[in-house]
Design an enzyme around this catalytic site. Structure first.
Site, mmCIF file in Angstrom:
data_model
loop_
_atom_site.group_PDB
_atom_site.id
_atom_site.type_symbol
_atom_site.label_atom_id
_atom_site.label_comp_id
_atom_site.label_asym_id
_atom_site.label_seq_id
_atom_site.Cartn_x
_atom_site.Cartn_y
_atom_site.Cartn_z
ATOM 1 N N ARG A 1 -2.458 -1.990 -3.637
ATOM 2 C CA ARG A 1 -3.660 -1.165 -3.495
ATOM 3 C C ARG A 1 -3.513 0.043 -4.430
ATOM 4 O O ARG A 1 -2.515 0.762 -4.374
ATOM 5 C CB ARG A 1 -3.787 -0.670 -2.061
ATOM 6 C CG ARG A 1 -4.907 0.306 -1.908
ATOM 7 C CD ARG A 1 -5.021 0.821 -0.496
ATOM 8 N NE ARG A 1 -6.171 1.707 -0.429
ATOM 9 C CZ ARG A 1 -6.145 2.890 0.146
ATOM 10 N NH1 ARG A 1 -5.053 3.348 0.715
ATOM 11 N NH2 ARG A 1 -7.226 3.638 0.166
ATOM 12 N N ARG B 1 -12.417 15.540 7.105
ATOM 13 C CA ARG B 1 -13.178 15.963 5.921
ATOM 14 C C ARG B 1 -14.618 16.285 6.283
ATOM 15 O O ARG B 1 -15.225 15.624 7.127
ATOM 16 C CB ARG B 1 -13.189 14.860 4.854
ATOM 17 C CG ARG B 1 -11.819 14.493 4.337
ATOM 18 C CD ARG B 1 -11.960 13.523 3.143
ATOM 19 N NE ARG B 1 -10.709 12.871 2.891
ATOM 20 C CZ ARG B 1 -10.525 11.538 2.893
ATOM 21 N NH1 ARG B 1 -11.537 10.713 3.121
ATOM 22 N NH2 ARG B 1 -9.339 11.041 2.666
ATOM 23 N N GLU C 1 -8.298 -5.178 4.879
ATOM 24 C CA GLU C 1 -8.110 -4.849 3.464
ATOM 25 C C GLU C 1 -6.908 -5.575 2.865
ATOM 26 O O GLU C 1 -6.934 -5.967 1.704
ATOM 27 C CB GLU C 1 -7.961 -3.322 3.312
ATOM 28 C CG GLU C 1 -9.292 -2.615 3.523
ATOM 29 C CD GLU C 1 -9.171 -1.130 3.811
ATOM 30 O OE1 GLU C 1 -8.843 -0.771 4.962
ATOM 31 O OE2 GLU C 1 -9.388 -0.338 2.891
ATOM 32 N N ASN D 1 0.877 -1.172 0.000
ATOM 33 C CA ASN D 1 0.000 0.000 0.000
ATOM 34 C C ASN D 1 0.914 1.221 0.000
ATOM 35 O O ASN D 1 1.468 1.591 1.034
ATOM 36 C CB ASN D 1 -0.899 -0.034 1.237
ATOM 37 C CG ASN D 1 -1.893 1.125 1.254
ATOM 38 O OD1 ASN D 1 -1.818 2.040 0.445
ATOM 39 N ND2 ASN D 1 -2.816 1.070 2.193
ATOM 40 N N HIS E 1 -13.064 2.949 -0.718
ATOM 41 C CA HIS E 1 -13.112 1.936 0.356
ATOM 42 C C HIS E 1 -13.730 0.631 -0.150
ATOM 43 O O HIS E 1 -14.228 -0.171 0.648
ATOM 44 C CB HIS E 1 -13.965 2.384 1.560
ATOM 45 C CG HIS E 1 -13.333 3.418 2.437
ATOM 46 N ND1 HIS E 1 -14.096 4.318 3.151
ATOM 47 C CD2 HIS E 1 -12.050 3.703 2.738
ATOM 48 C CE1 HIS E 1 -13.296 5.116 3.853
ATOM 49 N NE2 HIS E 1 -12.047 4.760 3.603
#
Ligand code: ADP
Length: 408
Positions: free
Chosen positions: A101, A251, A394, A8, A190
């Protein structure tokens, strides 16, 4: 032993994990960061796997090194040294494949994809849509292919799972020509986590994925919720970028776009200022001064007004999406919570679902408060909708998808 390496990669760091896909256990993991700074940091952890029974891997040893790491290629050199000195030996059991990823697959990639030079060009071209992420992901791919030239490399895209959205769900109601020429639409993110959690939920309940209407709340620092019908994503809260939707750590999530016009015209803020405001200085941080829900919780206990409001805004948005997705799906069979907040914050889960008794959702307070780890039910036995906490993984999902492509 079937080792798969998962990468990643960010712009100045990358994370890695080596998994044995026969047991689906993590053998080693690490983080190489501050790439390009005068001094970089590399952390490598080796997990000892118990020999008897399917208990999880336990932490064995971590070693941290500080040394200059000028670029990603040098970073992979440091990672290889760590495997050579601390194990497990990649010379004895080399990875059969490397999974990467990749944040943005645009409308082009809807499946895990074997990386070829042409695929690299496509990932690079999609940097138009994800200028911060795709170039960083690609830097990791290039360096990893140089380090492991003889094994298949596979790209697993954050957006791929949401490629099943219907045009009605992914189209923004703006001038169609403007949208088409700039590829403006909802992509969703996601996806790897939403897919993993919805499949884990079905497996845990022993029910066919194809028959389930599911809502998955992935609540980490970034947060999104997805409506999943029969294993297919039909609506998701993140949009053209990961900024849309839920209130997140830093955010804003949903906001009237006219607020931006106002801030540009009246406060003299530039587009870059606004980007920074909404992505980095909003959400829980903007409202209460911390992006960590544990801090917000502590501040609420001290009676801080702004922390109380931040929590209420956060939960209000969760509830709005829960209702919307119940409507899109015509009801739900399973609602799952995952990631840092979703797995650890019972008050958030309770708040999000509190008013949904009319839809057959009934949380069991004791189950919800339980500190038990692992996948578990937190609804009552009488609840028509099963509510779960599902730890996401993940890396494991990327490794699974990577192996399936490598073996095809
Ligand atoms: P990322 O999106 O960075 O992968 P995570 O899924 O690890 O994030 O979630 C990180 C967030 O989870 C933290 O910022 C914090 O708000 C929240 N979190 C982690 N542990 C707890 C906990 N025990 N209680 C409440 N919130 C937690």
């Amino acid at each position: 032993m079937t080792p798969v390496l998962v990468i990643n990669s960010g712009s100045s760091s990358f994370k890695y994990q080596l998994l044995d896909m026969d047991s689906e256990r993590t053998l080693a993991s690490g983080l190489v960061e501050r790439i390009g700074d005068p001094m970089g940091v590399a952390r490598h952890t080796v997990y000892a796997t118990p020999t008897d029974g399917p208990s999880p891997a336990f932490l064995d040893a971590t070693r941290t090194r500080e040394l200059p790491i000028p670029d990603h290629t040098a970073g992979f050199g440091v990672m290889l040294e760590a495997f050579a000195s601390d194990g497990p030996s990649l010379a004895e059991t080399p990875p059969v494949a490397v999974g990467h990823r990749v944040v943005h697959g645009g409308a082009r990639f809807f499946e895990p994809t074997l990386i070829t030079p042409l695929v690299e060009i496509n990932i690079d071209e999609l940097s138009v849509l994800a200028p911060l992420h795709n170039p960083a992901n690609l830097a990791g791919i290039v360096a990893a292919r140089a380090a492991f030239p003889d094994v298949p490399h596979v790209a697993v895209f954050d957006t791929a799972f949401h490629q099943t959205l219907s045009p009605a769900a992914y189209t923004y109601a703006i001038d169609a020509e403007v949208a088409a020429s700039h590829r403006i639409r909802r992509y969703g993110f996601h996806g790897t986590s939403h897919k993993f959690v919805s499949e884990a939920a079905a497996a845990f309940l022993g029910r066919p994925l194809a028959e389930l209407r599911q809502i998955v709340f992935h609540l980490g620092n970034g947060a999104s919720v997805t409506a999943i019908d029969g294993g297919r994503s039909v609506d998701t809260s993140m949009g053209f970028t990961p900024l849309e939707g839920l209130v997140m750590g830093t955010r804003s999530g949903d906001i009237d776009p006219a607020v931006l016009f106002q801030l540009e015209r009246r406060a003299g803020m530039t587009v870059d200022d606004l980007d920074e405001l909404l992505n980095k200085r909003s959400g829980l941080l903007g409202l209460a001064g911390s992006n960590d829900l544990r801090d917000i919780r502590a501040a609420i206990e001290r009676g801080e007004e702004r922390a109380i409001l931040a929590f209420e805004v956060y939960v209000h948005r969760l509830r709005a999406y829960a209702g919307a997705y119940l409507a899109q799906l015509g009801g739900a069979d399973v609602i799952s919570f995952t990631a840092g907040v979703g797995e650890n914050a019972p008050h958030v889960r309770a708040g999000a679902l509190e008013t949904l008794g009319f839809a057959g959702v009934e949380i069991d307070p004791a189950r919800n408060e339980s500190r038990e780890r692992g996948i578990r039910i937190i609804s009552t036995d009488a609840s028509a909708v099963t509510v779960l906490v599902v730890p996401t993984d993940e890396e494991l999902e990327i490794a699974r998808q990577t192996l399936s492509v490598a073996r095809a």
